[in-house]
Design an enzyme around this catalytic site. Structure first.
Site, PDB file in Angstrom:
ATOM      1  N   ASP A  46      -6.852 -22.477   9.858  1.00 21.33           N
ATOM      2  CA  ASP A  46      -6.291 -22.128   8.539  1.00 21.33           C
ATOM      3  C   ASP A  46      -6.507 -20.654   8.190  1.00 21.33           C
ATOM      4  O   ASP A  46      -6.182 -20.209   7.095  1.00 21.33           O
ATOM      5  CB  ASP A  46      -6.899 -23.018   7.451  1.00 21.33           C
ATOM      6  CG  ASP A  46      -8.402 -22.824   7.312  1.00 21.33           C
ATOM      7  OD1 ASP A  46      -8.977 -21.994   8.065  1.00 21.33           O
ATOM      8  OD2 ASP A  46      -9.014 -23.473   6.454  1.00 21.33           O
ATOM      9  N   GLY A  47      -7.073 -19.885   9.099  1.00 21.81           N
ATOM     10  CA  GLY A  47      -7.242 -18.450   8.870  1.00 21.81           C
ATOM     11  C   GLY A  47      -8.623 -18.066   8.344  1.00 21.81           C
ATOM     12  O   GLY A  47      -8.994 -16.897   8.346  1.00 21.81           O
TER      13      GLY A  47
ATOM     14  N   ARG B  23      -5.926   4.111  -1.516  1.00 24.43           N
ATOM     15  CA  ARG B  23      -4.863   4.791  -2.262  1.00 24.43           C
ATOM     16  C   ARG B  23      -4.692   4.228  -3.663  1.00 24.43           C
ATOM     17  O   ARG B  23      -4.169   4.878  -4.543  1.00 24.43           O
ATOM     18  CB  ARG B  23      -3.547   4.734  -1.473  1.00 24.43           C
ATOM     19  CG  ARG B  23      -3.558   5.700  -0.291  1.00 24.43           C
ATOM     20  CD  ARG B  23      -2.308   5.623   0.537  1.00 24.43           C
ATOM     21  NE  ARG B  23      -2.281   4.423   1.353  1.00 24.43           N
ATOM     22  CZ  ARG B  23      -1.314   4.145   2.232  1.00 24.43           C
ATOM     23  NH1 ARG B  23      -0.321   4.981   2.398  1.00 24.43           N
ATOM     24  NH2 ARG B  23      -1.360   3.055   2.959  1.00 24.43           N
ATOM     25  N   GLN B  24      -5.157   2.980  -3.881  1.00 23.58           N
ATOM     26  CA  GLN B  24      -5.070   2.399  -5.233  1.00 23.58           C
ATOM     27  C   GLN B  24      -6.405   2.662  -5.936  1.00 23.58           C
ATOM     28  O   GLN B  24      -7.186   1.762  -6.209  1.00 23.58           O
ATOM     29  CB  GLN B  24      -4.759   0.893  -5.138  1.00 23.58           C
ATOM     30  CG  GLN B  24      -4.424   0.235  -6.484  1.00 23.58           C
ATOM     31  CD  GLN B  24      -3.095   0.688  -7.082  1.00 23.58           C
ATOM     32  OE1 GLN B  24      -2.201   1.100  -6.381  1.00 23.58           O
ATOM     33  NE2 GLN B  24      -2.993   0.633  -8.401  1.00 23.58           N
TER      34      GLN B  24
ATOM     35  N   HIS C  83      -8.766   9.672   1.113  1.00 23.09           N
ATOM     36  CA  HIS C  83      -7.535  10.144   0.489  1.00 23.09           C
ATOM     37  C   HIS C  83      -7.841  11.104  -0.676  1.00 23.09           C
ATOM     38  O   HIS C  83      -7.134  12.072  -0.903  1.00 23.09           O
ATOM     39  CB  HIS C  83      -6.773   8.919   0.013  1.00 23.09           C
ATOM     40  CG  HIS C  83      -5.489   9.219  -0.614  1.00 23.09           C
ATOM     41  ND1 HIS C  83      -4.489   9.876   0.060  1.00 23.09           N
ATOM     42  CD2 HIS C  83      -5.019   8.978  -1.856  1.00 23.09           C
ATOM     43  CE1 HIS C  83      -3.468  10.023  -0.752  1.00 23.09           C
ATOM     44  NE2 HIS C  83      -3.764   9.492  -1.907  1.00 23.09           N
TER      45      HIS C  83
ATOM     46  N   LYS D 172       5.910  16.829  -2.699  1.00 18.66           N
ATOM     47  CA  LYS D 172       6.482  15.546  -2.250  1.00 18.66           C
ATOM     48  C   LYS D 172       6.582  14.589  -3.430  1.00 18.66           C
ATOM     49  O   LYS D 172       5.782  14.630  -4.347  1.00 18.66           O
ATOM     50  CB  LYS D 172       5.552  14.961  -1.185  1.00 18.66           C
ATOM     51  CG  LYS D 172       5.882  13.558  -0.755  1.00 18.66           C
ATOM     52  CD  LYS D 172       4.862  13.027   0.257  1.00 18.66           C
ATOM     53  CE  LYS D 172       3.890  12.065  -0.377  1.00 18.66           C
ATOM     54  NZ  LYS D 172       2.983  11.414   0.564  1.00 18.66           N
TER      55      LYS D 172
ATOM     56  N   ARG E 183       7.236  10.348  -4.221  1.00 22.76           N
ATOM     57  CA  ARG E 183       7.451   9.017  -3.639  1.00 22.76           C
ATOM     58  C   ARG E 183       7.881   8.051  -4.729  1.00 22.76           C
ATOM     59  O   ARG E 183       7.260   7.990  -5.789  1.00 22.76           O
ATOM     60  CB  ARG E 183       6.164   8.503  -2.990  1.00 22.76           C
ATOM     61  CG  ARG E 183       6.388   7.198  -2.206  1.00 22.76           C
ATOM     62  CD  ARG E 183       5.071   6.578  -1.783  1.00 22.76           C
ATOM     63  NE  ARG E 183       4.374   7.327  -0.764  1.00 22.76           N
ATOM     64  CZ  ARG E 183       4.529   7.144   0.548  1.00 22.76           C
ATOM     65  NH1 ARG E 183       5.377   6.260   0.997  1.00 22.76           N
ATOM     66  NH2 ARG E 183       3.826   7.859   1.402  1.00 22.76           N
TER      67      ARG E 183
ATOM     68  N   THR F 208       6.456  10.370   5.136  1.00 25.10           N
ATOM     69  CA  THR F 208       5.943  11.650   4.615  1.00 25.10           C
ATOM     70  C   THR F 208       6.116  12.755   5.657  1.00 25.10           C
ATOM     71  O   THR F 208       6.552  13.872   5.348  1.00 25.10           O
ATOM     72  CB  THR F 208       4.453  11.504   4.228  1.00 25.10           C
ATOM     73  OG1 THR F 208       4.364  10.523   3.195  1.00 25.10           O
ATOM     74  CG2 THR F 208       3.840  12.812   3.768  1.00 25.10           C
TER      75      THR F 208
HETATM   76  C1  R5P Z   1      -0.347  10.204   0.635  1.00 24.44           C
HETATM   77  O1  R5P Z   1      -0.613  10.822  -0.368  1.00 24.44           O
HETATM   78  C2  R5P Z   1      -1.086  10.298   1.916  1.00 24.44           C
HETATM   79  O2  R5P Z   1      -1.812  11.489   2.021  1.00 24.44           O
HETATM   80  C3  R5P Z   1      -0.134  10.185   3.095  1.00 24.44           C
HETATM   81  O3  R5P Z   1       0.720  11.308   3.111  1.00 24.44           O
HETATM   82  C4  R5P Z   1       0.696   8.951   3.000  1.00 24.44           C
HETATM   83  O4  R5P Z   1      -0.082   7.846   2.681  1.00 24.44           O
HETATM   84  C5  R5P Z   1       1.456   8.706   4.295  1.00 24.44           C
HETATM   85  O5  R5P Z   1       2.210   7.553   4.155  1.00 24.44           O
HETATM   86  P1  R5P Z   1       3.610   7.377   4.869  1.00 24.44           P
HETATM   87  O6  R5P Z   1       3.410   7.621   6.326  1.00 24.44           O
HETATM   88  O7  R5P Z   1       3.986   5.949   4.569  1.00 24.44           O
HETATM   89  O8  R5P Z   1       4.571   8.311   4.238  1.00 24.44           O
END
Ligand code: R5P
Length: 303
Positions: free
Chosen positions: A34-35, A93-94, A127, A192, A194, A229
């Site tokens: 079941d994991g 990242r969160q 990050h 950049k 997103r 990215t």
């Molecule tokens: C974002 O701020 C990070 O530094 C990376 O640039 C990012 O997480 C890369 O993600 P992906 O390859 O999906 O663009």
């Protein structure tokens, strides 16, 4: 000291083991149909300093649970202290609420790591530099940048032709450190954007620094996930007259179609570290993996 490995990156643990000359101790990790996982420490750790190496890469939740269970097993088996080496920290990242109603996933995993008994933690190329302050336990933040600088020097790319590029403004601190390691090599950062709904990345211009007459660019990032990215950054650079692009990124998450995207892109080579194990089916001709085992080993030996 006793060294243990989770199942996400035993290859890196083996390399660390060779440098510090401490064998990898036994832990039985069983996955039920079941994991669910059952973990059992098979070496004596009574009164020992135990080190567990586990990258919390995909499957992120499963690798986190495994880490929590191993730490719990070590503490219940009498380990005096536990150091977690988490070369890639999932959910980093969160680290704050981006939109109303979101959970701060990083805080949840940090609280759990501390609660199960991690005493100190070693993390690599985070990050954001604010992440260590989320922890109450001591954090050692190491970096693959010295390994990257060494490679750039070996390849003799540290000349007037080269500019270091951060693919987003958030990476400016990272790029400044690498620039210093390379005798103040010029650098610039791309602006950049997103889309948080669909993950699409757009990049149009340089937000800091400028390309003068350099023809070679080295893009440096903390991680490659989808690869979008890097592709967006390389498009900007070619429009600005760059002729050859190399990429250095610490964490090769390589989700989705990243390997194919990177192989087919107009990039000369893509260097990553071994914080994340890259399986054979994700290897591609332009990929080269550099090890950070010696850096982790040095930290462990100093403890
Ligand atoms: C974002 O701020 C990070 O530094 C990376 O640039 C990012 O997480 C890369 O993600 P992906 O390859 O999906 O663009």
């Amino acid at each position: 000291m006793k060294l243990f490995s989770g199942s996400s990156n035993p290859q890196l643990t083996e390399k660390i083991s060779k440098v510090i000359q401490i064998p990898v101790s036994l832990v039985d990790i069983h996955t039920f149909p079941d994991g669910e996982k059952r973990v059992r420490i098979q070496d004596s750790v009574v009164g020992e300093h135990a080190v567990i190496v586990q990258s919390t890469v995909p499957p992120v939740d499963s690798n986190y649970m495994e880490l929590f269970f191993i730490v719990d097993g070590l503490k219940r088996s009498g380990a005096e202290t536990v150091t977690a080496v988490v070369p890639y920290l999932g959910y980093q990242r969160q680290d704050h609420v981006f939109r109303d109603g979101e959970a701060v996933s990083l805080e949840v995993v940090v609280k759990t790591l501390e609660r199960v008994g991690v005493d100190t933690i070693i993390l690599c190329d985070l990050h954001s530099i604010k992440i260590p302050s989320v922890f109450s336990i001591p954090v050692t933040h190491i970096s693959a940048l010295p390994v990257f600088a060494e490679k750039i020097k070996q390849e003799k790319w540290d000349d007037k032709n080269t500019i270091l590029i951060s693919p987003d403004m958030g990476g400016i601190r990272r790029i400044k450190i690498l620039s210093e390691l390379l005798d103040n090599m010029p650098f610039a950062a791309i602006e950049k954007d997103r889309d948080l709904q669909n993950g699409w990345v757009t990049a149009e211009n340089l937000g800091e620094g400028k390309i003068t007459n350099q023809k070679r660019a080295i893009i440096v990032d903390d991680m490659i996930s989808s690869g979008k990215t890097i592709i967006a950054a390389s498009d900007v650079l070619f429009k600005k007259g760059i002729e050859e692009i190399f990429v250095f990124a610490t964490h090769a998450i390589f989700s989705e179609k990243a390997p194919r995207l990177l192989q087919n892109a107009n990039l000369k080579k893509v260097f990553v570290s071994d914080t994340v194990f890259v399986p054979e089916d994700k290897h591609f001709a332009k990929l080269e993996i550099l090890s950070i085992a010696a850096i982790i080993a040095k930290e462990l030996e100093s403890k």
